[in-house]
Design an enzyme around this catalytic site. Structure first.
Site, mmCIF file in Angstrom:
data_model
loop_
_atom_site.group_PDB
_atom_site.id
_atom_site.type_symbol
_atom_site.label_atom_id
_atom_site.label_comp_id
_atom_site.label_asym_id
_atom_site.label_seq_id
_atom_site.Cartn_x
_atom_site.Cartn_y
_atom_site.Cartn_z
ATOM 1 N N CYS A 1 5.090 85.174 -76.120
ATOM 2 C CA CYS A 1 5.147 85.886 -74.842
ATOM 3 C C CYS A 1 6.073 87.089 -75.023
ATOM 4 O O CYS A 1 7.258 86.918 -75.326
ATOM 5 C CB CYS A 1 5.696 84.950 -73.769
ATOM 6 N N CYS B 1 0.848 92.309 -74.361
ATOM 7 C CA CYS B 1 1.000 91.022 -73.668
ATOM 8 C C CYS B 1 0.002 90.086 -74.328
ATOM 9 O O CYS B 1 -1.153 90.473 -74.570
ATOM 10 C CB CYS B 1 0.693 91.198 -72.183
HETATM 11 N N1 DGL Z 1 1.726 86.467 -72.220
HETATM 12 C C1 DGL Z 1 2.890 87.004 -71.560
HETATM 13 C C2 DGL Z 1 3.396 88.222 -72.333
HETATM 14 O O1 DGL Z 1 3.053 88.398 -73.480
HETATM 15 C C3 DGL Z 1 2.580 87.208 -70.117
HETATM 16 C C4 DGL Z 1 3.783 87.471 -69.284
HETATM 17 C C5 DGL Z 1 3.685 87.063 -67.853
HETATM 18 O O2 DGL Z 1 3.680 85.859 -67.603
HETATM 19 O O3 DGL Z 1 3.667 87.954 -66.999
HETATM 20 O O4 DGL Z 1 4.180 89.005 -71.833
#
Ligand code: DGL
Length: 300
Positions: A91, A201
């Site tokens: 993340c 993301c």
């Molecule tokens: N997959 C997360 C990232 O890479 C998502 C973040 C979120 O929950 O907004 O930032």
């Protein structure tokens, strides 16, 4: 405050048999880390994997720093309690806000992720690139430093992907409404002369088809999931933690803080993994859902 076991400190190390057989934890605020899980399974097919989605609390991308750190530490503690040998924070948002606190606290190696600014700078011919990431990632000090260090001569059109994580969390990766949202984010990048788009993301690689439909081959998409898997490989080797080659690992263990239905659905649709999802039980004072403890098997 925890100490780091000696076995994690030598470099490079001989394999530590018991630890080497332990699973690698992969954690995301929700379903996006499945894109990293997919890459890890390809690069490191011998590793046992524990995937944990904090979907009950996703998205993190518009939360404050204290909230993200608290959630990430709670999840990290639980993942360590499951006997994992290393953790991938799959993340960008959690990495930007809490990787230092996690490394300080957890007794296992922690691999973080960051938007692919460096590969974008290496590939862009126009020196203009788009970046789609969460609001928190884009305003973070880590992101500012990344651009300064690797791409000072590039112009980045930075677009927070409001609504995209929410869509993917409900397994919408290709609806007309999602396409319109993406168009609104990406058209200005094309108009500005971008030839590269950083998917900053881990949820966004699952929008690959929807993005391709809008941009055709006008943008090179930068997805760092394979690079993250390679970094994990290096870290495991450094610490003597690679699973013994030739051993067939069990299927990944999937866990979620929500009911797990969408995790199961997306893992099936995009990774061809038809697996039950364990539901983590929230704990804490009434009104607080920040802690996690234990789990109840659930056929979501
Ligand atoms: N997959 C997360 C990232 O890479 C998502 C973040 C979120 O929950 O907004 O930032």
């Amino acid at each position: 405050m925890t100490t780091t076991p000696t076995s994690f400190e030598s470099s490079p190390a001989d394999t530590v048999p018991d630890l080497a057989a332990a699973p690698v934890g992969i954690f995301d605020s929700g379903l996006g880390g499945l894109s990293v899980l997919r890459a890890v399974r390809t690069v490191l097919p011998g590793e046992s994997l524990l995937y944990v989605a904090d979907s009950r609390h996703a998205p993190y991308g518009e939360r404050d720093h204290a909230y993200i750190v608290e959630r990430t530490l709670a999840m990290g503690d639980w993942i360590v309690s499951q006997g994992t040998k290393a953790l991938v924070v799959a993340c960008n948002t959690a990495t930007a806000e809490s990787i230092a606190a996690l490394r300080e606290r957890l007794p296992i190696p922690v691999v973080g992720v960051e938007p692919g600014i460096k590969p974008a700078a290496a590939q862009s011919k126009t020196r203009v690139a788009g970046v789609l990431a969460t609001h928190v990632t884009l305003k973070s000090e880590r992101f500012r430093q990344l651009v300064e260090r690797h791409a000072a001569d590039c112009r980045f059109i930075c677009q927070p992907g409001h609504g995209l994580v929410e869509a993917i969390e409900r397994c919408d990766i290709d609806s007309p409404a999602l396409s319109r949202l993406l168009e609104g984010y990406i058209e200005p990048m094309l108009e500005a002369g971008a030839d590269t788009l950083v998917l900053g993301c881990t949820h966004y690689p699952f929008l690959d088809t929807a993005i391709r439909r809008i941009v055709g081959d006008r943008l090179t998409l930068i997805d760092t999931s394979v690079a993250i898997a390679r970094q994990l490989e290096r870290i495991l080797d450094t610490h003597g933690l690679r699973a013994v080659q030739g051993t067939a690992p069990a299927a990944p263990r999937l866990c979620s803080t929500s009911d797990g239905a969408h995790l199961r659905q997306l893992a099936q649709a995009l990774l061809s993994l038809d697996l039950p999802v364990e539901q983590l039980q929230p704990v804490g004072a009434p009104g607080s859902e920040r802690g996690v403890a234990g789990h109840a098997p659930k056929a979501a």
